[in-house]
Design an enzyme around this catalytic site. Sequence first.
Site, mmCIF file in Angstrom:
data_model
loop_
_atom_site.group_PDB
_atom_site.id
_atom_site.type_symbol
_atom_site.label_atom_id
_atom_site.label_comp_id
_atom_site.label_asym_id
_atom_site.label_seq_id
_atom_site.Cartn_x
_atom_site.Cartn_y
_atom_site.Cartn_z
ATOM 1 N N GLU A 10 -8.034 -5.183 1.483
ATOM 2 C CA GLU A 10 -7.410 -5.841 2.625
ATOM 3 C C GLU A 10 -7.058 -4.807 3.686
ATOM 4 O O GLU A 10 -6.205 -3.943 3.483
ATOM 5 C CB GLU A 10 -6.146 -6.585 2.180
ATOM 6 C CG GLU A 10 -5.507 -7.390 3.298
ATOM 7 C CD GLU A 10 -4.275 -8.147 2.830
ATOM 8 O OE1 GLU A 10 -4.085 -9.297 3.276
ATOM 9 O OE2 GLU A 10 -3.508 -7.590 2.031
ATOM 10 N N CYS A 67 -2.256 -12.675 6.282
ATOM 11 C CA CYS A 67 -2.772 -12.639 4.909
ATOM 12 C C CYS A 67 -4.032 -13.465 4.738
ATOM 13 O O CYS A 67 -4.873 -13.153 3.889
ATOM 14 C CB CYS A 67 -1.696 -13.135 3.938
ATOM 15 S SG CYS A 67 -0.234 -12.088 3.868
ATOM 16 N N LYS A 105 16.094 -10.462 3.069
ATOM 17 C CA LYS A 105 15.830 -9.057 3.361
ATOM 18 C C LYS A 105 14.516 -8.974 4.124
ATOM 19 O O LYS A 105 13.431 -8.984 3.548
ATOM 20 C CB LYS A 105 15.755 -8.244 2.069
ATOM 21 C CG LYS A 105 16.172 -6.765 2.233
ATOM 22 C CD LYS A 105 15.293 -5.937 3.165
ATOM 23 C CE LYS A 105 13.999 -5.516 2.514
ATOM 24 N NZ LYS A 105 13.203 -4.566 3.403
ATOM 25 N N GLU A 123 3.725 -15.023 -2.260
ATOM 26 C CA GLU A 123 2.487 -15.178 -1.494
ATOM 27 C C GLU A 123 2.112 -13.780 -1.033
ATOM 28 O O GLU A 123 2.859 -13.125 -0.298
ATOM 29 C CB GLU A 123 2.698 -16.130 -0.316
ATOM 30 C CG GLU A 123 1.406 -16.560 0.369
ATOM 31 C CD GLU A 123 1.105 -15.743 1.600
ATOM 32 O OE1 GLU A 123 -0.083 -15.411 1.811
ATOM 33 O OE2 GLU A 123 2.033 -15.426 2.360
ATOM 34 N N SER A 159 11.520 -7.152 6.473
ATOM 35 C CA SER A 159 10.876 -5.849 6.373
ATOM 36 C C SER A 159 11.598 -4.818 7.240
ATOM 37 O O SER A 159 12.084 -5.131 8.337
ATOM 38 C CB SER A 159 9.416 -5.950 6.815
ATOM 39 O OG SER A 159 8.839 -4.671 6.989
#
Length: 493
Positions: free
Chosen positions: A388, A290, A181, A256, A183
């Site tokens: 973040e 990330c 799946k 993650e 985004s």
Amino acid sequence: MSMIKSYKYFVGNAWHDPAEGGYIESENPANGRVWARFPDCREADISRAVAAAKSAFYDGPWGRMQPAERGRFLRRMGDAISKHADRLGEVETRDNGKLPSMITPALREGAWLVDSFHYYAGMCDKFEGRVIPAEAPDMHNYVKWEPFGVVAQILPWNSPLGTLFWKLAPCLAAGNTVVMKPSEQSSCSTLELMDVLLEADLPPGVLNVITGYGPTTAAPLIEHPAVRMISFTGGTAGGRAAAVAAAQTVKPVVMELGGKSPQIVLPDADLDLTVNGVAAGIFPPGGQSCISGSRLLVHRDVIEPFSERLVQIVKKARLGDPLDPSTQIGPMANRAHYESVLKRIAAAEAAGHRLLLDGRNACRDEGYYIGPTIFADVPNSAELAQTEVFGPVVSTEAWEDEAEVIKTANDTVYGLAAGIWTRDVTKAMRMADQIEAGTVYINNYFNAATQSPVGGYKQSGYGRENGWDGMRAFLQTKSVWLSLNPHQPDPFA
């Protein structure tokens, strides 16, 4: 007006329209215009995908296939991807603005991303069981590793193909089947990949892709009783939601998640090397990674020349259409994220942080562009240093004491990556041992290899991808006890 490309979802080596007829539009972030659409999958579509994956594992040839044969399929997959590297890279660029130079070369033969399929192809028949020296007489106890069955893989919007390869190759090598799946912000490159992988001639149902929104597609997929394991990459909030959904049916999850990675600059660091490395560690992908090293902890003796050089270097960066070969930084991946980053910059400015370089000057009437943005004198307790941003925004803070800077580096809920810049290798290794992060870079940043595990500490996730650790994540352990001299006395005599 250019034609809008229309995708279907992929199940059982065939393309399908969504049962409820809904579609999601994809905007090209370089200009803000719709260029493609893909299905908004719901319950019936999810059931079809999971049923196909389950059948391929239990009834089809995949679950019974010898490991070496699976390896041959993975090699063909790698070959097909490298053959169509330019095509796949261009679709991802149109979908989320990633520079072709950051994805296409990695898909060509011999490059590390596509080589993950060749690496795991060779590993298919290399994972072996072991014999346990049981103390019971005439007992033989051995351990073996087996696939879970149907695995759901949830992909992020910033690097769909790169993330997918890290998950898909070891998952298939371990013998599982997959429902992916991607985004809802960037699904097209994953669907395009399925068309490419038809050339590998995998059995129907081994690979399946459904598209849609998190609450109506990802969550039901994760909770589906026939799905046995989850691999998730995305933001920390999304990871929490995935863990809660998986807990309803007690499924293992590897995830993650986000990061706020520190880069520690020591006073003896080679400033030219360091500034170049720090800039490369965040700005070329627009900070949309990330592991972006966005929290700069610079020794007080060198923070002024360091900051001056950093500003001068990144001011030269050329922003523009990612399909233009001269472009060095592309747009934010989508409108919602573009607006979020702008709000973060405004909030940091309102909080009184000193702005050395304002990337909002790069904003345009068309497309989602934000240039490199640098704030100075940002204490680690500030929101900018703890949250973040996932954009081309860095903060700097001066330090003097080594023990204190380690505490500062670790003073975050995240623990994905960190960087250390110094000529003193012994000191760097000592500091690396004390930093709470899944990956530590010394005098470099942003490197990765199929053989090397990646993952996070704390709220940056758990489990690992890549290398043997990455394949082990997709296997479960079974202990078998064999009686060599079967004899069972009456327990009630």
